[in-house]
Design a protein around this motif. Structure first.
Motif, PDB file in Angstrom:
ATOM      1  N   ARG B 122      -6.404 -68.545  52.338  1.00 29.35           N
ATOM      2  CA  ARG B 122      -6.222 -67.429  51.835  1.00 29.35           C
ATOM      3  C   ARG B 122      -7.165 -66.312  51.668  1.00 29.35           C
ATOM      4  O   ARG B 122      -7.206 -65.084  52.120  1.00 29.35           O
ATOM      5  CB  ARG B 122      -5.427 -67.316  50.520  1.00 29.35           C
ATOM      6  CG  ARG B 122      -4.594 -66.205  50.132  1.00 29.35           C
ATOM      7  CD  ARG B 122      -3.597 -66.302  51.290  1.00 29.35           C
ATOM      8  NE  ARG B 122      -2.547 -65.161  51.420  1.00 29.35           N
ATOM      9  CZ  ARG B 122      -1.512 -64.862  50.648  1.00 29.35           C
ATOM     10  NH1 ARG B 122      -1.265 -66.092  49.782  1.00 29.35           N
ATOM     11  NH2 ARG B 122      -0.782 -63.980  50.816  1.00 29.35           N
ATOM     12  N   ARG B 126      -8.487 -62.596  54.097  1.00 27.00           N
ATOM     13  CA  ARG B 126      -8.787 -61.404  53.274  1.00 27.00           C
ATOM     14  C   ARG B 126     -10.125 -61.196  53.413  1.00 27.00           C
ATOM     15  O   ARG B 126     -10.650 -60.351  52.574  1.00 27.00           O
ATOM     16  CB  ARG B 126      -8.385 -61.480  51.851  1.00 27.00           C
ATOM     17  CG  ARG B 126      -6.541 -61.899  51.950  1.00 27.00           C
ATOM     18  CD  ARG B 126      -6.012 -60.703  51.411  1.00 27.00           C
ATOM     19  NE  ARG B 126      -4.599 -61.041  51.215  1.00 27.00           N
ATOM     20  CZ  ARG B 126      -3.583 -61.140  52.222  1.00 27.00           C
ATOM     21  NH1 ARG B 126      -3.798 -60.696  53.544  1.00 27.00           N
ATOM     22  NH2 ARG B 126      -2.491 -61.289  52.180  1.00 27.00           N
ATOM     23  N   SER B 135      -4.403 -59.950  45.115  1.00 24.49           N
ATOM     24  CA  SER B 135      -3.311 -60.320  44.130  1.00 24.49           C
ATOM     25  C   SER B 135      -4.161 -61.051  43.122  1.00 24.49           C
ATOM     26  O   SER B 135      -5.107 -61.800  43.361  1.00 24.49           O
ATOM     27  CB  SER B 135      -2.041 -61.229  44.662  1.00 24.49           C
ATOM     28  OG  SER B 135      -2.537 -62.428  45.004  1.00 24.49           O
ATOM     29  N   GLY B 136      -3.405 -61.512  42.019  1.00 18.44           N
ATOM     30  CA  GLY B 136      -4.092 -62.170  40.629  1.00 18.44           C
ATOM     31  C   GLY B 136      -4.597 -63.545  41.327  1.00 18.44           C
ATOM     32  O   GLY B 136      -5.861 -63.843  41.032  1.00 18.44           O
ATOM     33  N   GLY B 137      -3.716 -64.113  42.114  1.00 23.61           N
ATOM     34  CA  GLY B 137      -4.094 -65.682  42.292  1.00 23.61           C
ATOM     35  C   GLY B 137      -5.108 -65.641  43.310  1.00 23.61           C
ATOM     36  O   GLY B 137      -6.041 -66.372  43.426  1.00 23.61           O
ATOM     37  N   GLU B 138      -5.182 -64.613  44.090  1.00 22.42           N
ATOM     38  CA  GLU B 138      -6.418 -64.622  45.174  1.00 22.42           C
ATOM     39  C   GLU B 138      -7.590 -64.387  44.785  1.00 22.42           C
ATOM     40  O   GLU B 138      -8.615 -65.002  45.009  1.00 22.42           O
ATOM     41  CB  GLU B 138      -5.925 -63.304  46.332  1.00 22.42           C
ATOM     42  CG  GLU B 138      -4.894 -63.798  47.190  1.00 22.42           C
ATOM     43  CD  GLU B 138      -4.127 -62.445  47.798  1.00 22.42           C
ATOM     44  OE1 GLU B 138      -3.446 -62.665  48.696  1.00 22.42           O
ATOM     45  OE2 GLU B 138      -4.581 -61.427  47.544  1.00 22.42           O
ATOM     46  N   LEU B 164      -1.409 -68.720  38.462  1.00 20.53           N
ATOM     47  CA  LEU B 164      -1.544 -69.355  39.658  1.00 20.53           C
ATOM     48  C   LEU B 164      -0.018 -69.642  39.858  1.00 20.53           C
ATOM     49  O   LEU B 164       0.439 -70.213  39.011  1.00 20.53           O
ATOM     50  CB  LEU B 164      -2.618 -70.150  40.151  1.00 20.53           C
ATOM     51  CG  LEU B 164      -3.973 -69.618  39.984  1.00 20.53           C
ATOM     52  CD1 LEU B 164      -4.909 -70.624  40.784  1.00 20.53           C
ATOM     53  CD2 LEU B 164      -4.225 -68.190  40.720  1.00 20.53           C
TER      54      LEU B 164
END
Ligand SMILES: Nc1ncnc2c1ncn2[C@@H]1O[C@H](COP(=O)(O)OP(=O)(O)OP(=O)(O)O)[C@@H](O)[C@H]1O
Ligand SMILES: Nc1ncnc2c1ncn2[C@@H]1O[C@H](COP(=O)(O)OP(=O)(O)OP(=O)(O)O)[C@@H](O)[C@H]1O
Ligand SMILES: [Mg+2]
Ligand SMILES: [Mg+2]
Lengths: 249, 233, 359, 324, 304
Positions: B122, B126, B135-138, B164
């Protein structure tokens, strides 16, 4: 028309990235509707569009039958929209009590008065006392927010949102960062509030989601890939593949 | 490798840590458990030099490092994935990863950008995006990647799976397992009790700023009832 | 017993050197008269509030009856009325706002320098005398600047292209291009202080110095400006009420005293005006021998002193009636600019506001 | 609570006695000094309301101060000359008219500036307010009728029925009363419903918006109130100084107000007044002894920032053990 | 036509001077999160040191070197002695502290050099002019200034966007502690950056000294325009400072040069002049107001 919230074809792009892609969903009165999906699926983006911090590129949002797609955030609140933030967002220099009082005062109005004394507004403080008495935060009422533990902040956020008496509450990861005990308390608080308002819940804690949600919508890469009740979602292979994985909690 | 004895610390006038003792050996995975607000993060911050200790000792390979500046501590081989991610919002994903990258301890197969992207595809997608818009997880993946890029001897994960998605969460656990297999020492803080029990060698439980329980996973199972009360399950 | 004289002047900021010149010139002038005096000097920071605050203390606490020193007219606009209301006397070595020159003139208010308008009329007259008929006139876009161009145009009579510059502008490259484009016979510009330094430097660097003559009024080419500009000033024409080569005893004495006291600092007209102020005040003090305000006022009004500018008299509004001279800026042995007096161009002129003054 | 009123009353009394104390010690210029500090204190306090309580760092506050002052100046000018403003509004020297007019006009100007500036935030807000103030400055500098950069002299202080305003002590007491009233007004304001909302917006604008507060309107209202306060201070200043000039709205003046606020204590009621008083006293005292007074003033300010967090008020609180 | 070309060059030259100042300021102000009002004082330090040394030695180049060294040293001292303690503080404390620094710098300059402006002349090499197009001799020194400005712009672009130092500085701006916790000695980095910003201001000061007046307080006048450039460009963006500097320089020069003429078509001469200049004086502020209303964070705002 007993949908509290109705979203139709909501699309938001950032540059080349489509964060929410033609999303449609409804939330019924008194319902807890969970929105789940992998990180970066566009859940927060969707919440931000509903509450007016982001403007969609296309699509419509109706709150209790009214089109609010282009309304500024404050007017949406007046129409009954409340929210909590993914990263807690409170008035850090004030105490728990003052935070709540401000929330109640914001709802009560009369906020352009410059010659009254906010400290003397009985209707505000009575209500605050009531809320606190009914909450686990009661004993912490005089503590400055900056000194609260994480879980307490989350609780306070919820109380402030509820004190607005919203028709629809948008909850962006209310369990994030909470331990088991605190999560359980939060779940209880949400269950207690469910009679008063409908909720759109974004959450990664599946125990909480399955304990709370009447319906679940799954968002992946900005698209809705599944919707249904908890069991249907749990059993859905596409969802298992994209999101749930092999839960080993 | 690292040993902490009777550590005390706090914020301003309010003391948070009263008596923390723990130790980590090379290649070991240990956890720090306890309910919210018991001082796990504060312990980590004090070890890293982000908070001045008020008492007790922190030793690294027998050398006292208590009160050292954070950059000096980090250079000794500590890689921090902080609570709340704290990625650099105005840098791109790629820049976040390379800005502080280093191989100070001359690891034989150091982490590279390519290896991180392999671990978290991911992030590769990006690479040119500002970290603030992830995003928060990223962001969480980025924080882990960033710490790995400093090729630490001890990796500290403070709530690395918070927020996550379950799939990603298991992915991170797989990564931790992989790292463990490679001999990486890890200090883990998390809420997922069952995973911690499976992954880690030893555990330290905090209660109100004190270490109240120490033991191996086997001992943990034996003592389950008491431990669960402390951890709040 | 020594008479206390209050000196409120600007000593801080870019204009600080003006206050320094005034303070030093005043001291030398007073010393030259042999009067017994004590100066109380204080910085006004070019701020009316500070000026009034200082004045208040001097007037009401220290009992000072005689004030002087202000450089800028916005400060004197606040301080002078305050002083006059307290029954004290103000003698201006520089600032002379028109608001105090006409109907609002006052028996206790004297100006030893000059009123703005007359200053620039002299430059207009000089340009005319030199035979020019087309001019470009430049000045900052505030009242004094507009007055300058108006004064110049009045006496010049030819066609004038007006260019206003910014109040805080320091790069004039654009104006240089416009001047070259307009190709006038002469340029008149009014830019005191740092702006003047920048203007002259850039005038030379743009290659205009050799090709288009320039006429200046005295605030734009004082000794300090010339020193900072260096050879770039050589070849200009200026108009002034005084220059250091004046052939009178008072001026010669002043030049010598200054050189002895401040060997590295140029003597400017600011210092000269202050020196004259010193002569005037000192003379009056000697005559009256005390602090009797009425007597002092009368003695000042008589202007019975040998001015460094030769002839000097007060008009009806107690502003000077004086002569104006044409000077040229030439190179000395080292190639540095020096001002050389050429001829008298206006004689015994006062100012237009005197007519409105009923005292 | 009681203690606060006691302190306020004592301070007011002490200030009221200043002319007598000054006369008794022969230091008569102190009356003016304190008067000036009170007026600047008002201007700084008005700034502090948006800056300290509302989190809006305005670097153009002197514009409203100057506009308020010019209203008095211009009205006096027309009164003196027997003409009228724009051919319709006759001049006057009545304080009961000029002060409200000044407050009103300053409020209008603040509404204009605020409506445009408040669309930005942070550093951009600082700069855009500065920009508007600069535009006012350049405007007034080129108003020939009103003296341009030389300013307008107001030969006589505005009249107030029943009082001899030419008496400097009377004038001082009038100023003191205005300052005291303004202090009480601000005290009320920050405790009011509106004040609470403003404080909330400072701490977390996003949160306030999510509670249904349209923050822009509240901020604008605060900005206008604050501009009106500055206008009042400016109008008093012109009466006190009997002079209005573009200096009043130079950007360095805005900076000076800000310095007073920071020095005294951001977000405190008394801080701006203390800041103004201390700055004035120190500057005036030092200027008596050296031409180079700016150097010690600079060093002093630096020491204060580096050693105390929260300005002089924080220092006072520390010394008096937490109480205000 | 020739006039237009000349005015364009003038605008460009003014623009790069603004850029030199704004680049340093935007580095310090935007990236390190510090409001440094004393940046203009560093410009003054550069100009005075440069002018004084070039008077003593007779060489512009020796002066240039001295100006750079002096301003960089002053910058480093300020960072170590004052700014370092203020990073964690409120912007307002920084305003007060740097305001105090202005007073200290100005008055110290008076004490050292006196109140009189200093004289400097053009370097021998650039004292002539170059005929760019027939009929347009343009001072070669101004061309030199343009060249230096463009070179600095390019160098800074590389430094900020292509090097790790640039990344670390930007990272440190948002989260100082985290950068340290990853093993970077950010204190030294900030000192260096502050020194660099000061050096650029000093460079602008030395470059301006043969054209302008070297006097106490010279920095206070230009600091406003510099802040305007920083804000229009977008705080923290060196690219923005460059674009905004050039745009502003051009606009300012063009407005001054041609607006009065245009207005003269519709109103009498001297009124047109006065109004034209009035508008041009407000020009940069007007432009900033308009740009910020359209793009509230400036032209090249950093994300986040
Ligand atoms: N302002 C922005 N500019 C560019 N991309 C953005 C912006 N905001 C969000 N995104 C991208 O949009 C996608 C959706 O983000 P969002 O924050 O809505 O995810 P999420 O579903 O809430 O994830 P999480 O569960 O991790 O919080 C992400 O890939 C993110 O990088
Ligand atoms: N910056 C701070 N200032 C003051 N008190 C703080 C600060 N950070 C944490 N605390 C307090 O210190 C105590 C311990 O906090 P800490 O973050 O170390 O707990 P934790 O065990 O990491 O909890 P969690 O599980 O929520 O992460 C808490 O009571 C908290 O309120
Ligand atoms: Mg999210
Ligand atoms: Mg923690």
């Amino acid at each position: 028309m007993n949908h509290v919230l109705e979203i139709a074809g909501l699309t938001k792009t950032f540059g080349g990235l489509t964060a929410t892609d033609n999303v449609s969903l409804t939330v019924n009165a008194g319902e807890i509707h969970a929105l789940i999906g992998p990180n970066g699926a566009g859940k927060s983006t969707l919440i931000n569009q509903i509450c007016g911090e982001l403007m969609p590129n296309a699509g419509h949002i109706h709150l209790a039958g009214r089109d609010i797609t282009r309304l500024p955030p404050a007017e949406r609140v007046a129409l009954g929209l409340g929210r909590t933030f993914q990263i807690t967002s409170l008035l850090d220099d004030m105490t728990v009590r003052e935070n709540l009082a401000l929330a109640v005062q914001a709802r009560e109005g009369g906020n352009f008065r410059i010659f009254d004394r906010a400290a003397n507004r009985a209707e505000v403080w009575d209500e605050v006392a009531e809320i606190l008495a009914a909450s686990a935060l009661g004993p912490r009422a005089g503590v400055t927010v900056a000194d609260l533990a994480h879980g307490e902040k989350k609780q306070l956020e919820l109380l402030m949102a509820l004190s607005q008496r919203p028709r629809l509450l948008l909850l962006d990861e209310p369990m994030a960062g909470l331990g088991h005990l605190e999560s359980q308390q939060m779940i209880d608080a949400l269950l207690a509030a469910r009679g008063d308002c409908a909720m759109l819940l974004v959450e990664h804690d599946m125990d909480a989601v399955f304990a709370l949600a009447d319906r679940v919508t799954v968002l992946v890469y900005g698209r809705v890939i599944a919707a249904g009740n908890a069991d249907e979602i749990r059993a859905n292979p596409a969802v298992r593949d994209a999101y749930l994985g092999e839960e080993d909690t | 490798m690292l040993s902490v004895q009777n550590l005390q610390a706090g914020y301003g006038a309010s003391q948070v840590l009263f008596d923390i003792s723990l130790d980590i050996k090379d290649g070991e995975v240990v956890t720090l458990m306890g309910r919210n607000g018991m001082g796990k993060t504060t312990t980590v911050r004090t070890i890293m030099g982000l908070l001045p200790p008020k008492g007790g000792a922190v030793q690294y390979d027998g050398r006292a490092i208590g009160g050292l500046a954070p950059e000096k501590v980090a250079r000794l081989g500590f890689g921090l994935v902080p609570e709340g991610r704290q990625v650099f919002p105005t840098l791109t994903v790629r820049e976040n990863l390379v800005a502080t990258a280093a191989n100070r301890l001359a690891a034989k197969s150091p982490w590279t950008l390519a290896r991180i992207y392999e671990l978290f595809p991911r992030l590769g997608e990006r690479g040119g995006q500002m970290a603030a818009t992830l995003s928060g997880g990223e962001q969480q993946m980025l924080a882990v990647g960033r710490a790995l890029m400093t090729n630490p001897r001890l990796l500290i994960l403070d709530e690395a799976t918070e927020g996550l998605a379950p799939v990603i969460r298991s992915e991170i656990w797989q990564v931790v397992e992989k790292l463990k297999a490679e001999g990486q020492s890890i200090l883990l803080i998390d809420k997922t009790f069952s995973v911690l029990k499976r992954l880690a060698d030893r555990h330290f439980i905090l209660e109100k700023g004190k270490t109240v329980w120490t033991g191996t996973s086997a001992e943990l199972t034996r003592d389950q009832a008491r431990v669960q009360a402390w951890v709040g399950i | 017993e020594a008479t206390k004289i209050g000196v409120i002047t600007t000593l801080s900021g870019p204009a600080g050197y003006l206050g320094e010149q005034i303070r030093d010139g005043l001291t030398l002038g007073l010393q030259a008269t042999g009067a017994e005096f004590e100066l109380v000097v204080e910085d006004d920071a070019r701020d009316p509030n500070t000026g009034v605050q200082v004045a208040d203390r001097m007037l009401n606490e220290e009992g000072i009856k005689l004030l002087t020193g202000i450089v800028f007219s916005n400060v004197s606009g606040a301080v002078v009325p305050e002083t006059l209301d307290a029954g004290a006397i103000y003698v201006s070595p520089n600032a002379a706002p028109s608001g105090l020159a006409g109907a609002k003139c006052h028996p206790n208010y004297f100006v030893v320098s000059w009123q703005n308008d007359s200053l620039h009329e002299a430059s207009g007259a000089a340009a005319k005398k030199l035979g020019y008929t087309t001019a470009v006139a430049l000045a900052p876009n505030y009242q004094a600047g507009k007055d300058a161009i108006a004064g110049f145009s009045r006496e010049f009579g030819g066609t004038v292209t007006e260019i206003y510059t910014g109040v805080e502008q320091s790069d004039f490259a654009g104006e240089m291009a416009q001047i070259r484009n307009a190709a006038p016979q002469v340029v008149f510009q009014f830019h005191p202080g740092g702006q003047g330094i920048a203007f002259l430097k850039q005038y030379q660097q743009a290659g205009l110095l050799g090709s288009v003559p320039m006429v200046l009024s005295e605030p734009s080419y004082d000794g300090v400006i010339l020193k900072a500009v260096g050879p770039a000033a050589v070849g200009l024409t200026g108009t002034t009420h005084w220059n250091d080569d004046f052939d009178n005893a008072a001026s010669k004495a002043m030049v010598a005293e200054w050189a002895a006291a401040f060997p590295t600092t140029p003597l400017t007209t600011y210092a000269q005006q202050a020196y004259d102020t010193g002569l005037l005040i000192g003379g009056a003090l000697n005559k009256v021998g005390g602090e009797d305000i009425e007597a002092l006022q009368a003695a000042l009004k008589a202007a019975d002193f040998a001015s460094t500018r030769g002839s000097f008299a007060f008009g009806a509004n107690q502003h000077p009636v004086q002569d104006w001279y044409l000077t040229s800026i030439e190179a000395d042995e080292a190639g540095n600019p020096k001002i050389v007096t050429k001829e008298k161009i206006l004689e015994a002129v006062g100012d237009v506001y005197a007519a409105d003054c009923k005292m | 609570m009681k203690r606060e009123y006691l302190i306020l009353a004592t301070v007011f009394l002490l200030l009221a006695l200043v002319p007598f104390l000054a006369a008794a010690t022969g230091q008569t210029s102190w009356t003016r000094l304190v008067g000036q500090a009170l007026i600047y204190g008002m201007a700084a306090a008005s700034l502090n309301f948006i800056l300290g309580y509302g989190g809006m760092i305005s670097f153009g506050h002197a514009a409203f101060f100057g506009i308020g002052g010019y209203v008095v100046g211009i009205m006096y000018h027309h009164f003196d000359a027997g003409t009228s403003f724009l051919g319709v509004i006759p001049g006057t020297d009545q304080m009961l008219i000029t002060l409200p007019a000044a407050v009103l006009v300053a409020g209008l100007a603040a509404a204009l500036v605020g409506a445009m500036s408040l669309r930005t935030g942070g550093v951009q807000f600082i700069m855009i307010t500065l920009a508007f103030a600069q535009m006012f400055f350049f405007l007034f500098i080129s108003l020939k009728t009103y003296g341009g950069e030389d300013g307008i002299m107001v030969r006589r202080t505005n009249a107030l029925p029943g009082l001899d305003m030419r008496n400097r002590d009377t004038l001082y007491w009038v100023v003191l009363c205005f300052a005291a009233a303004y202090y009480l007004f601000l005290r009320r304001l920050v405790q009011s419903s509106f004040g609470q909302i403003i404080a909330g917006i400072r701490q977390n604008e996003r949160r306030m918006a999510s509670m249904g507060i349209s923050t822009f309107r509240y901020k604008l209202y605060a900005f206008i109130l604050s501009g009106m306060g500055a206008g009042l201070a400016g109008a008093l200043m012109v009466n006190f100084l009997r002079f209005a000039s573009p200096d009043m709205m130079h950007w360095t003046r805005s900076g000076e107000f800000m310095i007073m606020v920071i020095l005294g204590g951001v977000g405190t009621l008394a801080g701006p007044f203390i800041g103004a008083g201390v700055l004035f006293t120190v500057e005036t005292t030092l200027a008596r002894y050296t031409e180079h007074w700016m150097l010690p003033v600079g060093i002093l300010l630096l020491v204060v920032v580096l050693t105390s967090k929260g300005g002089l008020m924080a220092l006072i609180r520390k010394l008096t053990g937490g109480q205000k | 036509m020739i006039l237009l070309i000349e005015q364009l060059l003038n605008g460009l030259q003014y623009g790069v001077t603004l850029f030199l100042l704004a680049a340093g300021l935007t580095l310090i102000f935007g990236i390190m999160g510090v409001i440094n009002l004393a940046h203009g004082a560093l410009y003054m330090v550069g100009a005075f040191a440069g002018a004084w040394v070039s008077i003593q030695t007779g060489s512009f180049w020796a002066g240039l070197l001295a100006g750079l060294v002096a301003s960089a040293i002053a910058g480093v001292l300020v960072e170590l002695g004052v700014m370092r303690r203020l990073y964690a503080r409120d912007h307002l404390d920084q305003v007060l502290a740097t305001f105090a620094l202005i007073l200290i710098f100005n008055q110290s300059t008076v004490l050292i050099f006196g109140r009189q402006p200093l004289f400097t002349s053009l370097p021998e090499m650039f004292s002539g002019s170059v005929e760019i197009v027939p009929g347009l001799p343009y001072p070669s020194y101004r061309l030199f200034v343009i060249a230096v400005g463009l070179a600095v712009a390019f160098g800074l672009y590389l430094l900020i966007n292509k090097t790790r130092i640039g990344m670390l500085v930007r990272a440190g701006a948002s989260n100082r502690q985290m950068v340290r916790a990853l093993g970077v000695n950010i204190g030294g980095l900030y000192t260096a950056v502050f020194g660099l910003g000061a050096l650029l201001a000093g460079l602008a000061g030395v470059m301006a000294s043969p054209i302008m007046s070297v006097q106490v307080g010279m920095g206070d006048e230009i600091i406003l325009a510099t802040f305007v450039v920083v804000v229009i460009g977008g705080v923290g963006s060196v690219k923005g400072a460059f674009v905004a500097g050039i745009v502003l320089g051009m606009c300012d020069t063009m407005l001054r040069a041609f607006l009065p003429g245009l207005l003269q078509q519709v109103m009498p001469g001297s009124e047109a002049q006065a109004l034209g200049v009035g508008i041009s004086s407000m020009g940069i502020y007007l432009m900033m107001a308009i740009i910020l209303l359209v793009r509230p964070r400036g032209l090249f705002a950093a994300q986040g």
